[in-house]
Enzyme design. Sequence first.
Site, PDB file in Angstrom:
ATOM      1  N   GLU A   1       0.832  -1.206   0.000  1.00 18.68           N
ATOM      2  CA  GLU A   1       0.000   0.000   0.000  1.00 18.68           C
ATOM      3  C   GLU A   1       0.865   1.254   0.000  1.00 18.68           C
ATOM      4  O   GLU A   1       1.953   1.268   0.573  1.00 18.68           O
ATOM      5  CB  GLU A   1      -0.928   0.009   1.221  1.00 18.68           C
ATOM      6  CG  GLU A   1      -2.042  -1.030   1.101  1.00 18.68           C
ATOM      7  CD  GLU A   1      -3.027  -1.008   2.262  1.00 18.68           C
ATOM      8  OE1 GLU A   1      -4.219  -1.145   2.000  1.00 18.68           O
ATOM      9  OE2 GLU A   1      -2.598  -0.875   3.422  1.00 18.68           O
TER      10      GLU A   1
ATOM     11  N   CYS B   1       3.499   8.581   0.931  1.00 16.00           N
ATOM     12  CA  CYS B   1       3.952   7.663   1.966  1.00 16.00           C
ATOM     13  C   CYS B   1       4.204   6.312   1.286  1.00 16.00           C
ATOM     14  O   CYS B   1       3.283   5.677   0.782  1.00 16.00           O
ATOM     15  CB  CYS B   1       2.891   7.555   3.062  1.00 16.00           C
ATOM     16  SG  CYS B   1       3.381   6.488   4.413  1.00 16.00           S
TER      17      CYS B   1
ATOM     18  N   CYS C   1       5.469  -6.421   7.419  1.00 15.59           N
ATOM     19  CA  CYS C   1       6.619  -6.018   8.226  1.00 15.59           C
ATOM     20  C   CYS C   1       6.930  -7.136   9.203  1.00 15.59           C
ATOM     21  O   CYS C   1       6.029  -7.695   9.816  1.00 15.59           O
ATOM     22  CB  CYS C   1       6.293  -4.728   8.992  1.00 15.59           C
ATOM     23  SG  CYS C   1       7.692  -4.068   9.941  1.00 15.59           S
TER      24      CYS C   1
ATOM     25  N   CYS D   1       5.488  -4.246  16.409  1.00 15.47           N
ATOM     26  CA  CYS D   1       5.110  -3.124  17.278  1.00 15.47           C
ATOM     27  C   CYS D   1       3.620  -3.269  17.612  1.00 15.47           C
ATOM     28  O   CYS D   1       2.796  -3.479  16.718  1.00 15.47           O
ATOM     29  CB  CYS D   1       5.376  -1.798  16.582  1.00 15.47           C
ATOM     30  SG  CYS D   1       7.103  -1.601  16.053  1.00 15.47           S
TER      31      CYS D   1
ATOM     32  N   CYS E   1       0.752  -1.077  15.876  1.00 16.31           N
ATOM     33  CA  CYS E   1       0.764  -0.898  14.411  1.00 16.31           C
ATOM     34  C   CYS E   1       0.109  -2.083  13.718  1.00 16.31           C
ATOM     35  O   CYS E   1       0.457  -3.238  13.953  1.00 16.31           O
ATOM     36  CB  CYS E   1       2.195  -0.739  13.920  1.00 16.31           C
ATOM     37  SG  CYS E   1       2.322  -0.494  12.131  1.00 16.31           S
TER      38      CYS E   1
ATOM     39  N   CYS F   1      -1.255   6.728   9.700  1.00 18.31           N
ATOM     40  CA  CYS F   1      -0.075   6.061  10.261  1.00 18.31           C
ATOM     41  C   CYS F   1      -0.482   4.799  11.014  1.00 18.31           C
ATOM     42  O   CYS F   1      -1.359   4.837  11.866  1.00 18.31           O
ATOM     43  CB  CYS F   1       0.646   6.968  11.251  1.00 18.31           C
ATOM     44  SG  CYS F   1       1.023   8.589  10.635  1.00 18.31           S
TER      45      CYS F   1
HETATM   46  N1  SAH Z   1       9.069   0.842  10.295  1.00 17.90           N
HETATM   47  C1  SAH Z   1       9.365   2.243  10.148  1.00 17.90           C
HETATM   48  C2  SAH Z   1       8.582   2.892   9.017  1.00 17.90           C
HETATM   49  C3  SAH Z   1       7.087   2.999   9.269  1.00 17.90           C
HETATM   50  S1  SAH Z   1       6.752   4.626   9.771  1.00 17.90           S
HETATM   51  C4  SAH Z   1       9.111   2.945  11.460  1.00 17.90           C
HETATM   52  O1  SAH Z   1       8.425   2.385  12.307  1.00 17.90           O
HETATM   53  O2  SAH Z   1       9.604   4.054  11.655  1.00 17.90           O
HETATM   54  C5  SAH Z   1       5.143   4.524  10.407  1.00 17.90           C
HETATM   55  C6  SAH Z   1       4.998   5.417  11.615  1.00 17.90           C
HETATM   56  O3  SAH Z   1       3.650   5.340  12.120  1.00 17.90           O
HETATM   57  C7  SAH Z   1       5.901   4.974  12.735  1.00 17.90           C
HETATM   58  O4  SAH Z   1       6.392   6.069  13.437  1.00 17.90           O
HETATM   59  C8  SAH Z   1       4.938   4.190  13.587  1.00 17.90           C
HETATM   60  O5  SAH Z   1       5.399   4.039  14.884  1.00 17.90           O
HETATM   61  C9  SAH Z   1       3.694   5.019  13.486  1.00 17.90           C
HETATM   62  N2  SAH Z   1       2.494   4.279  13.866  1.00 17.90           N
HETATM   63  C10 SAH Z   1       2.330   2.932  13.871  1.00 17.90           C
HETATM   64  N3  SAH Z   1       1.101   2.615  14.291  1.00 17.90           N
HETATM   65  C11 SAH Z   1       0.477   3.772  14.558  1.00 17.90           C
HETATM   66  C12 SAH Z   1      -0.829   4.086  14.997  1.00 17.90           C
HETATM   67  N4  SAH Z   1      -1.738   3.139  15.248  1.00 17.90           N
HETATM   68  N5  SAH Z   1      -1.158   5.389  15.163  1.00 17.90           N
HETATM   69  C13 SAH Z   1      -0.261   6.355  14.880  1.00 17.90           C
HETATM   70  N6  SAH Z   1       0.983   6.126  14.449  1.00 17.90           N
HETATM   71  C14 SAH Z   1       1.348   4.833  14.290  1.00 17.90           C
END
Ligand code: SAH
Length: 298
Positions: free
Chosen positions: A47, A61, A68, A72, A75, A283
């Site tokens: 996506e 983006c 992945c 986390c 996420c 995000c």
């Molecule tokens: N793996 C890399 C690139 C992805 S960036 C990284 O984690 O940095 C995606 C961003 O969105 C990251 O900062 C992640 O922590 C954030 N993110 C993940 N889940 C989220 C959520 N439910 N709400 C808001 N931000 C989130």
Amino acid sequence: MTNLPRALRDELAATVPFSTLAVETERESKDGTVKTLFRTADGHPVEAVLMSYRDGRRSLCLSSQSGCPLTCTFCATGTMAFGRNLTASEILDQALHFRRRTEINHAVFMGMGEPMLNLDEVLAAARRLPDVGITPRRTTISTVGWLPGLTRFVDEVKEPIRLALSLHAPDDELRSRLMPVNDRYPIAEIVAECARQAAATHRRVFVEYVMLAGVNDSPEQAQALARVLGREHFKVNLIPYNPTGLYEGSPPDRIAEFRYELMKAHVPVTVRLTRGRDIEAACGQLAAAPKERAPARA
Ligand code: SAH
């Protein structure tokens, strides 16, 4: 190219495809954000998201992997099956897809995947982005702090590509609960590496910090975060949590208070504007629809 024989055209279409990605679905948010679900030639979902702002900024983006391998807890991408690293062409073709509908001028590697696990292909794609209108200064690579890739990035990348660190907690105990990868690469090590990048480039590294109610959003945690980061090398971007199941997002007044604590400690801080939540394009929400997941790996 009708001046070429039919058989040759068919062969070219099959062996040198116009794009490495096929568009499967496209959805548009009421705020104008567009999310496209692509599929690679071998069937993996990918996506990417286009965000348009009133000031003319058009930000992409991009995904660096299908799914992945990290887990986390906040996420959604981590809950889908991990497919594989994307090639530089598959990353660039995400940008080319949107370039066909509009001019684009910013890119963030904040879609599916961990860029530092696929650094060569990510950098190869990033180095081609100027051809579609996106300069290195307007390109940001975000990481959980995967140290081998991060160290290589700091040592090797000479272009002024921006670095962002997904931190989300001021102490190792909490961060390891939210992001299991922290057991491997703890806060002190990744923050030191990012500070090295900031010192070498004279540009602040962005720190992403998702605001989870009652988990990481207290004023004391803001003060602890300020101590971890210092005044010089970082700029904090507070991210309102986009619902993915496990947590509650911090209410606006809590975010404001957290922000104020950082300001008092002279740490630059902004709050990220939420885009595309109604189409699961925000995000942390990129997970491809369940019925559209990759075939199980052999
Ligand atoms: N793996 C890399 C690139 C992805 S960036 C990284 O984690 O940095 C995606 C961003 O969105 C990251 O900062 C992640 O922590 C954030 N993110 C993940 N889940 C989220 C959520 N439910 N709400 C808001 N931000 C989130």
